[in-house]
Design an enzyme around this catalytic site. Structure first.
Site, PDB file in Angstrom:
ATOM      1  N   THR A   1       0.830  -1.210   0.000  1.00 33.30           N
ATOM      2  CA  THR A   1       0.000   0.000   0.000  1.00 33.30           C
ATOM      3  C   THR A   1       0.862   1.258   0.000  1.00 33.30           C
ATOM      4  OG1 THR A   1      -1.501  -1.269   1.370  1.00 33.30           O
ATOM      5  CG2 THR A   1      -1.942   1.077   1.210  1.00 33.30           C
ATOM      6  N   VAL A   2       1.850   1.300   0.893  1.00 32.74           N
ATOM      7  CA  VAL A   2       2.666   2.514   0.989  1.00 32.74           C
ATOM      8  C   VAL A   2       3.643   2.600  -0.189  1.00 32.74           C
ATOM      9  CG1 VAL A   2       4.304   3.820   2.406  1.00 32.74           C
ATOM     10  CG2 VAL A   2       2.449   2.556   3.507  1.00 32.74           C
TER      11      VAL A   2
ATOM     12  N   GLU B   1       9.777  10.519   8.469  1.00 32.43           N
ATOM     13  CA  GLU B   1       8.566  11.337   8.662  1.00 32.43           C
ATOM     14  C   GLU B   1       7.293  10.482   8.655  1.00 32.43           C
ATOM     15  OE1 GLU B   1       8.256  15.054   9.106  1.00 32.43           O
ATOM     16  OE2 GLU B   1       6.559  13.920   9.849  1.00 32.43           O
TER      17      GLU B   1
ATOM     18  N   ILE C   1       0.920  13.256   8.513  1.00 34.09           N
ATOM     19  CA  ILE C   1       1.036  14.477   9.331  1.00 34.09           C
ATOM     20  C   ILE C   1       2.510  14.850   9.485  1.00 34.09           C
ATOM     21  CG2 ILE C   1       0.563  15.529  11.586  1.00 34.09           C
ATOM     22  CD1 ILE C   1      -1.573  13.375  12.037  1.00 34.09           C
TER      23      ILE C   1
ATOM     24  N   GLY D   1      -9.448  -0.863   5.875  1.00 29.12           N
ATOM     25  CA  GLY D   1      -8.006  -0.998   5.664  1.00 29.12           C
ATOM     26  C   GLY D   1      -7.142  -0.213   6.636  1.00 29.12           C
TER      27      GLY D   1
ATOM     28  N   GLU E   1      -3.704  -2.946  11.176  1.00 31.82           N
ATOM     29  CA  GLU E   1      -2.517  -3.700  10.779  1.00 31.82           C
ATOM     30  C   GLU E   1      -2.966  -5.119  10.432  1.00 31.82           C
ATOM     31  OE1 GLU E   1       0.855  -2.314  10.973  1.00 31.82           O
ATOM     32  OE2 GLU E   1      -0.350  -0.516  11.184  1.00 31.82           O
TER      33      GLU E   1
ATOM     34  N   ASP F   1       1.044  -0.506  18.577  1.00 30.57           N
ATOM     35  CA  ASP F   1       1.363   0.361  17.434  1.00 30.57           C
ATOM     36  C   ASP F   1       1.575   1.802  17.925  1.00 30.57           C
ATOM     37  OD1 ASP F   1       1.323   0.930  14.411  1.00 30.57           O
ATOM     38  OD2 ASP F   1      -0.287   2.223  15.130  1.00 30.57           O
TER      39      ASP F   1
ATOM     40  N   LYS G   1       5.055   4.481  18.216  1.00 27.44           N
ATOM     41  CA  LYS G   1       5.056   5.864  17.712  1.00 27.44           C
ATOM     42  C   LYS G   1       5.385   6.856  18.826  1.00 27.44           C
ATOM     43  CE  LYS G   1       1.772   4.591  14.098  1.00 27.44           C
ATOM     44  NZ  LYS G   1       0.347   4.383  13.831  1.00 27.44           N
TER      45      LYS G   1
ATOM     46  N   GLY H   1      -2.899   5.443   5.189  1.00 28.48           N
ATOM     47  CA  GLY H   1      -3.391   5.595   3.820  1.00 28.48           C
ATOM     48  C   GLY H   1      -2.228   5.637   2.842  1.00 28.48           C
TER      49      GLY H   1
END
Ligand code: HSE
Length: 397
Positions: A11-12, A122, A129, A180, A183, A194, A198, A295
């Site tokens: 996806t990424v 990032e 963000i 989606g 994870e 998760d 972060k 996303g």
């Protein structure tokens, strides 16, 4: 022209490829040259791989004249080994891999500095963000006192649905998965791991000390009861899963847990899958960064910004931190929401005996107390030998 490879076309990775091609198209100066992609089967037929070598051999990539790798593979051990190898060769790394960074960033930063390579991350916290660059540069005149964030879209989606639509927990989770956000294994979202990764990455940057992941106290949302959400709402509070850290002198309090925020607090109004990070600095006061925490194109926005930054400025140095920091939750005093399995009279008696003021909250279904501000050890002493049905700190007052 900078030569780069994208490792992982999920996806990424797919989003990064598309966005880079778009950025390239709009550029009149030199382009970013995507020479290689590391992938096995490419399922997404909308990807344009013209002129790009697709390989499943990472050494073929690292042995080429590549200048930067984008690591968006997921997992820990293989990405760690690959990033390490790349940095040792002076190849810059851009990654969204918070699971790996939360464990190895400091060591990788040291290696990177020895070889004049830059690490961009990032995209690792808060998806699209901008938060890593602001902490590194825009807020660097501040002493940061506090970082507090909604850092997981899946759990924020579930809590929003439970609060606003009285949706049941399982149904809300199924919706988050269908959309989606979760994870592969939603346990990491639901149980707070998760978000823990972060908040560890962000707090390391904010306080400039090592934050071993095991020092983050973690409580997820799997035990959250709809009834407590409703009772809190009736009294002007919203339940949110927050990653939060504070530093007082060299003592650090760092946790992920569901907390109650006044509904007027900016973080209380961050809904559904959105993320936000609230930072308090001594010069700037309070700031908040809000947006999409996940996303494809949203996360690619952060990844590509790191690539463009490194293309322009090259090696600018990576923060390395020391093993200082004393971890304790008792630097922060709070009001507490407490509900017992048993009759509440036991708790009321103890509160009175300990001279702690409290309010009673009740509706047709349940009764809970809201204590005056007390320390963490006092909370522990108060609730010892009681069976708690629910307890939440109050934040943001
Ligand atoms: N599963 C994560 C979330 C995705 O729900 O926020 C981004 O890390």
């Amino acid at each position: 022209m900078m030569k780069i490879a994208i490792l992982g076309l999920g996806t990424v990775g797919g989003g990064v490829l598309k966005l880079l091609q778009k950025v390239n198209e709009a550029r009149t100066d030199s382009k970013i040259d995507i020479t290689h992609v590391l992938a096995r089967d490419i399922k997404d037929e909308t990807l344009d791989l013209t002129g790009i070598i697709v390989t499943d051999d990472v050494d073929e990539i690292l042995n080429s004249d590549i200048q930067l790798i984008v690591e968006v593979l997921g997992g820990v051990d293989f990405p760690y080994a690959v990033q390490r190898k790349a940095l040792e060769r002076g190849i810059h790394v851009v990654t969204a891999n918070k699971d790996m960074l939360a464990l190895h960033l400091n060591e990788l930063a040291q290696i990177a500095n020895q070889h004049q390579a830059q690490i961009g991350y990032e995209a690792s916290c808060g998806g699209g963000i901008p938060i890593i660059q602001p902490l590194q540069y825009s807020l660097n005149a501040n002493k940061i006192n506090k970082v507090m964030g909604i850092l997981n879209g899946t759990t924020n989606y579930i809590l929003t649905k439970m609060a606003d639509e009285q949706c049941e927990y399982q149904e809300a989770l199924a919706q988050a998965q269908a959309l989606g956000y979760a994870e592969k294994d939603p346990t990491n979202d639901i149980e707070g791991d998760d978000a823990a990764r972060k908040i560890a990455i962000l707090s390391r940057l904010a306080f400039k000390v090592n934050i071993p992941l095991e020092r983050v106290e973690v409580r997820g949302i799997s035990q959250v009861d709809q009834q407590d959400i409703q009772l809190a709402q009736e009294n002007g509070f919203t339940l949110k899963l927050l990653g939060k850290s504070r530093q007082v002198v060299d003592a650090i309090s760092i946790s992920v847990e569901p907390v109650l925020l006044p509904t007027t607090h900016s973080l209380a109004n961050v809904k559904l899958e959105k993320n936000a990070i609230f930072i308090e600095g001594d010069a700037v006061g309070q700031t908040m960064f809000y947006g999409p925490g996940a996303g494809s194109s949203e996360t690619a926005s952060a990844v590509v910004s790191d690539i463009l930054f490194i293309e322009k400025f090259g090696f600018t140095g990576n923060l390395t931190t020391q093993e200082s920091g004393h971890f304790t939750k008792s630097i922060t005093d709070h009001r507490y929401y407490i509900r017992l399995e048993e009759d509440m009279s036991l708790l009321k008696e103890r509160l009175t005996a300990m001279n702690i003021k409290y309010q009673l909250w009740q509706n047709d279904e349940i009764t809970a107390v809201l204590t005056a501000t007390i320390s963490e050890p006092t909370f522990k002493a108060l609730t010892q030998e009681l069976t708690l049905a629910a307890y939440y700190q109050i934040e943001g007052e």
